[in-house]
Design a protein around this motif. Structure first.
Motif, PDB file in Angstrom:
ATOM      1  N   LEU A 188       6.595   1.577  -6.236  1.00  0.00           N
ATOM      2  CA  LEU A 188       6.423   0.843  -4.865  1.00  0.00           C
ATOM      3  C   LEU A 188       5.566   1.650  -4.262  1.00  0.00           C
ATOM      4  O   LEU A 188       4.643   1.098  -3.156  1.00  0.00           O
ATOM      5  CB  LEU A 188       7.868   0.904  -4.364  1.00  0.00           C
ATOM      6  N   GLU A 189       5.357   3.078  -4.297  1.00  0.00           N
ATOM      7  CA  GLU A 189       4.360   3.649  -3.590  1.00  0.00           C
ATOM      8  C   GLU A 189       3.006   3.469  -4.131  1.00  0.00           C
ATOM      9  O   GLU A 189       2.039   3.310  -3.274  1.00  0.00           O
ATOM     10  CB  GLU A 189       4.504   5.238  -3.679  1.00  0.00           C
ATOM     11  N   GLU A 190       2.828   3.169  -5.284  1.00  0.00           N
ATOM     12  CA  GLU A 190       1.358   2.660  -5.824  1.00  0.00           C
ATOM     13  C   GLU A 190       1.363   1.406  -5.347  1.00  0.00           C
ATOM     14  O   GLU A 190       0.054   1.068  -4.705  1.00  0.00           O
ATOM     15  CB  GLU A 190       1.439   2.570  -7.331  1.00  0.00           C
ATOM     16  N   LEU A 191       2.160   0.476  -5.233  1.00  0.00           N
ATOM     17  CA  LEU A 191       1.975  -0.927  -4.567  1.00  0.00           C
ATOM     18  C   LEU A 191       1.356  -0.874  -3.230  1.00  0.00           C
ATOM     19  O   LEU A 191       0.420  -1.226  -2.656  1.00  0.00           O
ATOM     20  CB  LEU A 191       3.103  -1.824  -4.682  1.00  0.00           C
ATOM     21  N   ARG A 192       2.599   0.315  -2.300  1.00  0.00           N
ATOM     22  CA  ARG A 192       1.954   0.350  -1.008  1.00  0.00           C
ATOM     23  C   ARG A 192       0.508   0.931  -0.615  1.00  0.00           C
ATOM     24  O   ARG A 192      -0.265   0.849   0.293  1.00  0.00           O
ATOM     25  CB  ARG A 192       3.068   1.300  -0.379  1.00  0.00           C
ATOM     26  N   ARG A 193       0.167   2.095  -1.801  1.00  0.00           N
ATOM     27  CA  ARG A 193      -1.269   2.559  -1.468  1.00  0.00           C
ATOM     28  C   ARG A 193      -2.386   1.462  -1.644  1.00  0.00           C
ATOM     29  O   ARG A 193      -3.236   1.588  -1.103  1.00  0.00           O
ATOM     30  CB  ARG A 193      -1.126   3.622  -2.690  1.00  0.00           C
ATOM     31  N   ARG A 194      -1.940   0.658  -2.668  1.00  0.00           N
ATOM     32  CA  ARG A 194      -3.217  -0.415  -3.213  1.00  0.00           C
ATOM     33  C   ARG A 194      -3.312  -1.425  -2.008  1.00  0.00           C
ATOM     34  O   ARG A 194      -4.159  -1.902  -1.513  1.00  0.00           O
ATOM     35  CB  ARG A 194      -2.404  -1.101  -4.137  1.00  0.00           C
ATOM     36  N   GLN A 195      -1.928  -1.552  -1.294  1.00  0.00           N
ATOM     37  CA  GLN A 195      -1.971  -2.534  -0.058  1.00  0.00           C
ATOM     38  C   GLN A 195      -2.614  -1.871   0.870  1.00  0.00           C
ATOM     39  O   GLN A 195      -3.705  -2.563   1.701  1.00  0.00           O
ATOM     40  CB  GLN A 195      -0.595  -3.002   0.329  1.00  0.00           C
ATOM     41  N   VAL A 196      -2.420  -0.529   1.340  1.00  0.00           N
ATOM     42  CA  VAL A 196      -3.327   0.218   2.280  1.00  0.00           C
ATOM     43  C   VAL A 196      -4.677   0.274   2.202  1.00  0.00           C
ATOM     44  O   VAL A 196      -5.791   0.194   2.657  1.00  0.00           O
ATOM     45  CB  VAL A 196      -2.807   1.798   2.463  1.00  0.00           C
ATOM     46  N   GLU A 197      -5.162   0.251   0.746  1.00  0.00           N
ATOM     47  CA  GLU A 197      -6.471   0.299   0.223  1.00  0.00           C
ATOM     48  C   GLU A 197      -7.278  -0.867   0.473  1.00  0.00           C
ATOM     49  O   GLU A 197      -8.433  -1.069   1.004  1.00  0.00           O
ATOM     50  CB  GLU A 197      -6.599   0.680  -1.200  1.00  0.00           C
ATOM     51  N   LEU A 198      -6.267  -2.020   0.184  1.00  0.00           N
ATOM     52  CA  LEU A 198      -6.860  -3.359   0.409  1.00  0.00           C
ATOM     53  C   LEU A 198      -7.212  -3.665   1.920  1.00  0.00           C
ATOM     54  O   LEU A 198      -8.294  -4.234   2.234  1.00  0.00           O
ATOM     55  CB  LEU A 198      -5.918  -4.331  -0.139  1.00  0.00           C
ATOM     56  N   GLN A 199      -5.994  -3.223   2.754  1.00  0.00           N
ATOM     57  CA  GLN A 199      -6.384  -3.522   4.348  1.00  0.00           C
ATOM     58  C   GLN A 199      -7.731  -3.041   4.756  1.00  0.00           C
ATOM     59  O   GLN A 199      -8.352  -3.195   5.427  1.00  0.00           O
ATOM     60  CB  GLN A 199      -5.097  -3.073   4.994  1.00  0.00           C
ATOM     61  N   THR A 200      -7.836  -1.488   4.455  1.00  0.00           N
ATOM     62  CA  THR A 200      -8.587  -0.511   5.007  1.00  0.00           C
ATOM     63  C   THR A 200     -10.248  -1.149   4.383  1.00  0.00           C
ATOM     64  O   THR A 200     -10.988  -1.054   4.867  1.00  0.00           O
ATOM     65  CB  THR A 200      -8.505   0.828   4.345  1.00  0.00           C
ATOM     66  N   GLY A 201     -10.055  -1.365   2.812  1.00  0.00           N
ATOM     67  CA  GLY A 201     -11.254  -1.853   2.429  1.00  0.00           C
ATOM     68  C   GLY A 201     -11.784  -3.295   2.936  1.00  0.00           C
ATOM     69  O   GLY A 201     -12.999  -3.345   3.526  1.00  0.00           O
ATOM     70  N   ARG A 202     -10.905  -4.140   3.256  1.00  0.00           N
ATOM     71  CA  ARG A 202     -11.318  -5.277   3.886  1.00  0.00           C
ATOM     72  C   ARG A 202     -11.534  -5.077   5.498  1.00  0.00           C
ATOM     73  O   ARG A 202     -12.798  -5.753   5.791  1.00  0.00           O
ATOM     74  CB  ARG A 202      -9.849  -6.292   3.727  1.00  0.00           C
ATOM     75  N   ALA A 203     -10.847  -4.278   6.041  1.00  0.00           N
ATOM     76  CA  ALA A 203     -11.643  -4.091   7.519  1.00  0.00           C
ATOM     77  C   ALA A 203     -13.036  -3.410   7.573  1.00  0.00           C
ATOM     78  O   ALA A 203     -13.908  -3.817   8.276  1.00  0.00           O
ATOM     79  CB  ALA A 203     -10.418  -3.239   8.156  1.00  0.00           C
ATOM     80  N   GLU A 204     -12.988  -2.541   6.505  1.00  0.00           N
ATOM     81  CA  GLU A 204     -14.469  -1.827   6.443  1.00  0.00           C
ATOM     82  C   GLU A 204     -15.569  -2.630   5.994  1.00  0.00           C
ATOM     83  O   GLU A 204     -16.658  -2.743   6.650  1.00  0.00           O
ATOM     84  CB  GLU A 204     -14.530  -0.652   5.443  1.00  0.00           C
ATOM     85  N   MET A 205     -15.342  -3.528   4.997  1.00  0.00           N
ATOM     86  CA  MET A 205     -16.314  -4.335   4.618  1.00  0.00           C
ATOM     87  C   MET A 205     -16.766  -5.816   5.514  1.00  0.00           C
ATOM     88  O   MET A 205     -17.656  -6.050   5.627  1.00  0.00           O
ATOM     89  CB  MET A 205     -16.086  -4.927   3.118  1.00  0.00           C
ATOM     90  N   LEU A 206     -15.598  -6.045   6.244  1.00  0.00           N
ATOM     91  CA  LEU A 206     -15.775  -7.010   7.261  1.00  0.00           C
ATOM     92  C   LEU A 206     -16.734  -6.419   8.350  1.00  0.00           C
ATOM     93  O   LEU A 206     -17.823  -7.163   8.551  1.00  0.00           O
ATOM     94  CB  LEU A 206     -14.503  -7.350   7.821  1.00  0.00           C
ATOM     95  N   GLU A 207     -16.578  -5.213   8.506  1.00  0.00           N
ATOM     96  CA  GLU A 207     -17.285  -4.831   9.783  1.00  0.00           C
ATOM     97  C   GLU A 207     -18.828  -4.545   9.167  1.00  0.00           C
ATOM     98  O   GLU A 207     -19.769  -4.749   9.922  1.00  0.00           O
ATOM     99  CB  GLU A 207     -16.687  -3.472   9.986  1.00  0.00           C
ATOM    100  N   HIS A 208     -19.081  -3.863   8.142  1.00  0.00           N
ATOM    101  CA  HIS A 208     -20.230  -3.623   7.487  1.00  0.00           C
ATOM    102  C   HIS A 208     -21.150  -5.227   7.188  1.00  0.00           C
ATOM    103  O   HIS A 208     -22.194  -5.096   7.510  1.00  0.00           O
ATOM    104  CB  HIS A 208     -20.193  -2.857   6.183  1.00  0.00           C
ATOM    105  N   LEU A 209     -20.547  -5.807   6.809  1.00  0.00           N
ATOM    106  CA  LEU A 209     -20.878  -7.230   6.310  1.00  0.00           C
ATOM    107  C   LEU A 209     -21.371  -8.095   7.574  1.00  0.00           C
ATOM    108  O   LEU A 209     -22.399  -8.653   7.732  1.00  0.00           O
ATOM    109  CB  LEU A 209     -20.079  -7.978   5.228  1.00  0.00           C
ATOM    110  N   THR A 210     -20.589  -7.934   8.410  1.00  0.00           N
ATOM    111  CA  THR A 210     -20.668  -8.756   9.809  1.00  0.00           C
ATOM    112  C   THR A 210     -22.155  -8.062  10.440  1.00  0.00           C
ATOM    113  O   THR A 210     -22.885  -8.772  11.015  1.00  0.00           O
ATOM    114  CB  THR A 210     -19.560  -8.766  10.637  1.00  0.00           C
TER     115      THR A 210
END
Length: 228
Positions: free
Chosen positions: A69-91
Motif C-alpha cells: 500500500l505504501e508503494e502504491l501510495r508513493r507511485r500515486q504521489v509520483e504520478l500526481q507530482t510528475g503530471r503537474a510538473e510536466m503539464l506546467e513545463h510542456l504548457t
C-alpha cells in the motif's frame, strides 16, 4: 383491631429454595478445581505456540500488505507530482516555441521579401548602360540611374537594421578567414626554465669571458712590471 405483622408469612418459597440450592451447590463446584497434568500443560504450550505462529504469519502478511500500500501510495504521489510538473513545463514550452516559431516565420518572410528586393535592385543597377546614353537624354538617364542607386542604398540600409548578419565586414570570406587559427611564430625559449636559460647563456658567452679575463690579467701584469 389490626393483626400483628409476621415476617414469616411473606417469605417467597421459590427464592428460599434457590438460595438453599446455591448454598448446597457451592461446595461441590469448589471441589471440581484441580491441578493440570504435564500432558495437559504440554498440550496448552503447543497450542499457544501454534497460535503465536499463526499470529506471526498474520503480522507478516499485514506487513507485506502495508508495504504494498505504501508503494502504491508513493507511485500515486509520483504520478500526481510528475503530471503537474510536466503539464506546467510542456504548457510553458509550447507557448515559448509557438512564439519563437511565429517570430522565426515572420523573420523568414521578411528576409524573403528583402531578398526579393535586393535581387530587383541588383537587376536595375545591372541594367544601367551608360554607353547607350546619348547627349540628348544624358540628364534624364543620369537622374534615373541616380534614383535607382539611391533606392538600392535605402533598401540596403533598411535591411542592415533588420538583419545584423549584413553588418559583418567582408562577408562570408572574411568570416571564414577570421575563423582560421592564427599561426604563431616559433619561439625556442618558451617553456624553458630560467636556470636552463642561464646555463645556456653561460655556455654561449664563456669564450668571450675567458678572452676578456686573459686580456685583463695581461694588462694587469704589464702595468705591474712596467717602468715605475
Amino acid at each position: 383491631m389490626p393483626a400483628v405483622y409476621d415476617a414469616s408469612e411473606f417469605v417467597d418459597p421459590d427464592s428460599h429454595q434457590g438460595r438453599t440450592g446455591s448454598a448446597a451447590a457451592g461446595p461441590g463446584r469448589a471441589g471440581t478445581s484441580r491441578i493440570l497434568t504435564r500432558e495437559e500443560l504440554d498440550s496448552k504450550v503447543l497450542e499457544t505456540q501454534q497460535r503465536l505462529a499463526e499470529l506471526k504469519q498474520v503480522q507478516e502478511s499485514l506487513e507485506r500488505e502495508r508495504a504494498a500500500l505504501e508503494e502504491l501510495r508513493r507511485r500515486q504521489v509520483e504520478l500526481q507530482t510528475g503530471r503537474a510538473e510536466m503539464l506546467e513545463h510542456l504548457t510553458r514550452g509550447i507557448a515559448l516555441l509557438e512564439e519563437a516559431e511565429h517570430e522565426t516565420r515572420s523573420q523568414a518572410e521578411q528576409m524573403a521579401r528583402t531578398l526579393a528586393s535586393f535581387r530587383e535592385a541588383l537587376e536595375k543597377i545591372r541594367s544601367i548602360r551608360e554607353e547607350t546614353w546619348s547627349p540628348e537624354n544624358l540628364n534624364m538617364e543620369l537622374t534615373r540611374a541616380l534614383t535607382v542607386i539611391e533606392n538600392a542604398r535605402m533598401e540596403w540600409n533598411s535591411a542592415r537594421l533588420k538583419f545584423p548578419l549584413l553588418n559583418r565586414p567582408g562577408g562570408a570570406a572574411e568570416t571564414a578567414a577570421s575563423e582560421t587559427p592564427e599561426v604563431r611564430p616559433f619561439r625556442w625559449w618558451e617553456g624553458v626554465s630560467f636556470g636552463r636559460l642561464c646555463l645556456l647563456g653561460l655556455a654561449l658567452t664563456w669564450p668571450v669571458a675567458l678572452v676578456v679575463l686573459v686580456l685583463g690579467l695581461l694588462w694587469a701584469s704589464l702595468s705591474w712590471w712596467g717602468p715605475r
